[in-house]
Design a protein around this motif. Structure first.
Motif, mmCIF file in Angstrom:
data_model
loop_
_atom_site.group_PDB
_atom_site.id
_atom_site.type_symbol
_atom_site.label_atom_id
_atom_site.label_comp_id
_atom_site.label_asym_id
_atom_site.label_seq_id
_atom_site.Cartn_x
_atom_site.Cartn_y
_atom_site.Cartn_z
ATOM 1 N N PHE A 105 0.947 -1.159 -0.283
ATOM 2 C CA PHE A 105 0.077 0.030 -0.052
ATOM 3 C C PHE A 105 0.898 1.302 0.111
ATOM 4 N N LYS A 106 0.258 2.281 -0.039
ATOM 5 C CA LYS A 106 0.831 3.623 -0.165
ATOM 6 C C LYS A 106 0.245 4.498 0.925
ATOM 7 N N VAL A 107 1.176 5.416 1.446
ATOM 8 C CA VAL A 107 0.475 6.081 2.645
ATOM 9 C C VAL A 107 0.599 7.821 2.222
ATOM 10 N N VAL A 108 -0.206 8.568 2.996
ATOM 11 C CA VAL A 108 -0.213 9.911 2.772
ATOM 12 C C VAL A 108 -0.091 10.654 3.808
ATOM 13 N N ASN A 109 0.694 11.471 3.991
ATOM 14 C CA ASN A 109 0.890 12.480 5.196
ATOM 15 C C ASN A 109 -0.015 13.495 4.968
ATOM 16 N N LYS A 110 -0.674 13.945 6.120
ATOM 17 C CA LYS A 110 -1.795 14.836 6.056
ATOM 18 C C LYS A 110 -1.870 15.481 7.300
ATOM 19 N N ALA A 111 -2.664 16.692 7.045
ATOM 20 C CA ALA A 111 -2.931 17.282 8.365
ATOM 21 C C ALA A 111 -4.505 17.056 8.780
ATOM 22 N N VAL A 112 -4.609 16.745 10.048
ATOM 23 C CA VAL A 112 -5.935 16.589 10.843
ATOM 24 C C VAL A 112 -6.488 17.785 11.624
ATOM 25 N N GLU A 113 -7.735 17.773 12.123
ATOM 26 C CA GLU A 113 -8.247 18.779 12.977
ATOM 27 C C GLU A 113 -7.853 18.355 14.443
ATOM 28 N N VAL A 114 -7.285 19.204 15.079
ATOM 29 C CA VAL A 114 -7.018 18.953 16.663
ATOM 30 C C VAL A 114 -8.342 18.525 17.115
ATOM 31 N N GLY A 115 -8.214 17.393 18.017
ATOM 32 C CA GLY A 115 -9.202 16.929 18.871
ATOM 33 C C GLY A 115 -10.205 15.835 18.222
ATOM 34 N N THR A 116 -10.116 15.651 16.987
ATOM 35 C CA THR A 116 -10.985 14.709 16.235
ATOM 36 C C THR A 116 -10.343 13.502 16.314
ATOM 37 N N LYS A 117 -11.234 12.361 16.070
ATOM 38 C CA LYS A 117 -10.814 10.996 16.166
ATOM 39 C C LYS A 117 -10.614 10.505 14.588
ATOM 40 N N VAL A 118 -9.326 10.004 14.251
ATOM 41 C CA VAL A 118 -9.063 9.788 12.971
ATOM 42 C C VAL A 118 -8.819 8.347 12.844
ATOM 43 N N LYS A 162 1.148 -8.783 7.591
ATOM 44 C CA LYS A 162 1.047 -7.659 8.186
ATOM 45 C C LYS A 162 1.845 -6.682 7.280
ATOM 46 N N THR A 163 1.698 -5.615 7.006
ATOM 47 C CA THR A 163 2.986 -4.487 6.542
ATOM 48 C C THR A 163 2.720 -3.516 7.263
ATOM 49 N N GLU A 164 3.658 -2.616 8.057
ATOM 50 C CA GLU A 164 3.728 -1.566 8.687
ATOM 51 C C GLU A 164 4.728 -0.360 7.868
ATOM 52 N N LYS A 165 3.951 0.889 7.933
ATOM 53 C CA LYS A 165 4.598 2.066 7.312
ATOM 54 C C LYS A 165 4.283 3.355 8.684
ATOM 55 N N GLU A 166 5.374 4.117 8.385
ATOM 56 C CA GLU A 166 5.156 5.278 9.041
ATOM 57 C C GLU A 166 4.651 6.524 8.211
ATOM 58 N N VAL A 167 3.839 7.390 8.788
ATOM 59 C CA VAL A 167 3.177 8.543 8.180
ATOM 60 C C VAL A 167 3.513 9.659 9.336
ATOM 61 N N THR A 168 3.424 10.858 8.454
ATOM 62 C CA THR A 168 3.743 12.185 9.522
ATOM 63 C C THR A 168 2.230 12.695 9.528
ATOM 64 N N VAL A 169 1.780 12.973 10.790
ATOM 65 C CA VAL A 169 0.452 13.638 11.005
ATOM 66 C C VAL A 169 0.579 14.831 11.702
ATOM 67 N N LYS A 170 0.135 15.960 11.316
ATOM 68 C CA LYS A 170 -0.066 17.413 11.761
ATOM 69 C C LYS A 170 -1.148 17.755 12.290
ATOM 70 N N ALA A 171 -1.318 17.885 13.547
ATOM 71 C CA ALA A 171 -2.666 18.429 14.093
ATOM 72 C C ALA A 171 -2.875 20.010 13.946
ATOM 73 N N VAL A 172 -3.716 20.421 13.479
ATOM 74 C CA VAL A 172 -3.969 21.829 13.674
ATOM 75 C C VAL A 172 -5.442 22.063 14.021
ATOM 76 N N LYS A 173 -5.508 23.436 14.152
ATOM 77 C CA LYS A 173 -6.908 24.019 14.601
ATOM 78 C C LYS A 173 -7.366 24.430 13.049
ATOM 79 N N ASP A 174 -8.761 24.004 12.964
ATOM 80 C CA ASP A 174 -9.633 24.392 11.821
ATOM 81 C C ASP A 174 -10.108 25.845 12.040
ATOM 82 N N THR A 175 -9.667 26.540 11.060
ATOM 83 C CA THR A 175 -10.061 28.132 11.107
ATOM 84 C C THR A 175 -10.630 28.616 9.800
ATOM 85 N N LYS A 176 -10.631 27.644 8.911
ATOM 86 C CA LYS A 176 -11.407 27.955 7.759
ATOM 87 C C LYS A 176 -12.692 27.323 7.284
#
Length: 470
Positions: A105-118, A162-176
């Motif tokens: 599989f492929k992974v996607v680094n992305k931003a998520v909203e602070v406090g949400t369950k992802v 099982k296959t494991e991969k590392e992703v980068t997640v940035k938690a940010v506040k939603d202001t838009k």
């Protein structure tokens, strides 16, 4: 004594030989006629296999062995049996359909909203495996605070691979606030109705189901006028944005006016020419295999040869005004027709006939004419049709009438805002409208990409008539 001992040993040896021979005979008589490489054979899921390859030995001819593997489902993990038959005797091999290959599989680094369950699946794409998979975080993760962290996602298949991969997640506040697409200004007639949500889409950075509402309570479809509708978008974080669109409700078209059809056509119209920019406009039209309409005046007679050239290239020549002086043109109905006859005669001398398509200076909805003759537009809109002319307003304005060298980007945005099937765009053709020429290619490309064609006005063209205000 010695002979007796030797005889006894001979009898024992002979007995052993007899037992061995009998044992071998029994073994060869009772051993399986078909034997296998493994007591249980593995088959990779969704693979193609040869059941005969599982046979180690055959007592007799291998070609005499028949196989029944109808109970084996290579698309489903599990244990099955294959039956081999030789000389009317069955031999059963236990097989197991297995999955031994790890998912990819492929992974996607992305931003998520602070406090949400992802969910871990939100970071994974293009999973490839022969069985169903599940996706999860290797460890419990939390995005309750702003910041960037690395997490491990795991994709596991039904075979336990099982296959494991590392992703980068940035938690940010939603202001838009959510963004709205598909907005348009509306031009309709008294007695009609509009679905203001048709074609509207809303998107948000984090909220998958942002809300959008429309307030059209101020629109009165029973009365001609200009109204506003207000769209409001809102996401789960409470971010909100409002969009305002214009709705023009016109009185019904005259009986001899033509309503829009379902055909997707753009009518580019240029007022006030010819000018030093006319040649540039014609060359752009040719480049895109587009046609347009030129509502000409008598103010640029130095460039009248371009009226002939525009006509020669298949564009429509129409009448605007001879002097384009409101005080003169709108002094009276007689004054208007004197001016119209002058520009008509001028054009007839250039292309051989007098066009019957016209556009009023300022359009039929202009209010400047009130200063010179009250009610003149109500009379002229009726009289020109009685005399065999048809007048054309527009349902999209590029905005180039608001000043000279209006920014190109603004002109493009204005001119491409419509989603109607039949679109008539107001442009101007004068020496000061260089940015109009610069905007034209992008406008044409936009509508061509949406499947529109570009035509000059003819007798079948729809007739945009605005509300008469004088």
């Amino acid at each position: 004594m010695k002979k007796r001992h030797l005889r006894k040993r001979a009898y024992v040896l002979l007995g052993c030989i007899v037992v061995l021979v009998l044992g071998l005979g029994i073994y060869f008589m009772t051993r399986p006629a078909v034997s296998f490489n493994e007591s249980t054979q593995d088959i990779e899921i969704n693979s193609t296999y040869n059941p005969m390859s599982f046979i180690k030995k055959v007592r007799g001819n291998k070609s005499d062995v028949t196989v029944d593997n109808s109970k084996v489902n290579v698309k489903k993990l599990g244990k099955y049996k294959i039956t081999y038959t030789l000389n009317k005797k069955n031999y059963v091999l236990n097989v197991e359909v297995v999955d031994t290959k790890k998912p990819t599989f492929k992974v996607v680094n992305k931003a998520v909203e602070v406090g949400t369950k992802v969910k871990a699946s939100e970071f994974v794409t293009d999973i490839k495996d022969e069985t169903k998979t599940k996706t999860y975080f290797k460890k419990n993760v939390s995005f309750d605070k702003e910041g960037t962290q690395k997490v491990t996602v795991v994709v596991e298949d039904q075979g336990g691979n099982k296959t494991e991969k590392e992703v980068t997640v940035k938690a940010v506040k939603d202001t838009k606030a959510p963004l709205l697409a598909g907005l348009q200004n509306y031009d309709t007639t008294v007695g009609s109705n509009i679905d203001f949500m048709k074609g509207i889409t809303v998107e948000d950075d984090f909220d998958k189901n942002p809300k959008v509402s429309v307030d059209s309570s101020k629109v009165d479809f029973g009365k001609a006028g200009t109204y506003k509708v207000i769209y409001t978008t809102k996401d789960k974080s409470g971010n909100e944005r409002k969009y305002t669109q214009t709705v023009i409700v016109n009185n019904p078209r005259p009986a001899n006016a033509i309503a829009p059809s379902g055909e997707k056509v753009v009518y580019l119209t240029f007022d006030d020419g010819p000018s030093q920019n006319t040649q540039r406009v014609l060359d752009i039209l040719d480049r895109y295999h587009a046609k347009a309409t030129f509502f000409v005046t008598g103010n640029g007679q130095k460039y009248n040869y371009l009226i002939q050239e525009a006509h020669k290239r298949g564009n429509t020549i129409a009448l605007h005004t001879y002097c384009h002086d409101y005080r003169t043109v709108y002094a009276s109905t007689d004054a208007y027709f004197n001016d119209l006859n002058k520009v008509g005669d001028m054009v007839k001398g250039l292309i051989g006939f007098t066009p019957r398509y016209i556009r009023f200076p300022g359009g039929s909805s202009n209010t400047v004419s009130r200063h010179y003759s009250a009610g003149i537009m109500s009379n002229l809109t009726r009289m020109v049709q009685e005399k065999g002319y048809q007048y054309y307003d527009w349902n999209v304005s590029s905005g180039d009438a608001s000043g000279n060298n209006v920014p190109t980007a603004r002109l493009i945005a204005n001119a491409t805002a419509s989603r109607n099937n039949q679109i008539m765009i107001l442009f101007h053709d004068t020496a000061a409208k260089n940015t109009t020429v610069e905007a034209l290619p992008k406008v044409i490309e936009h509508y061509q990409s949406l499947g529109y064609t570009f035509k000059g006005i003819d007798d079948t063209t729809f007739t945009p008539h605005q509300r008469v205000l004088n």
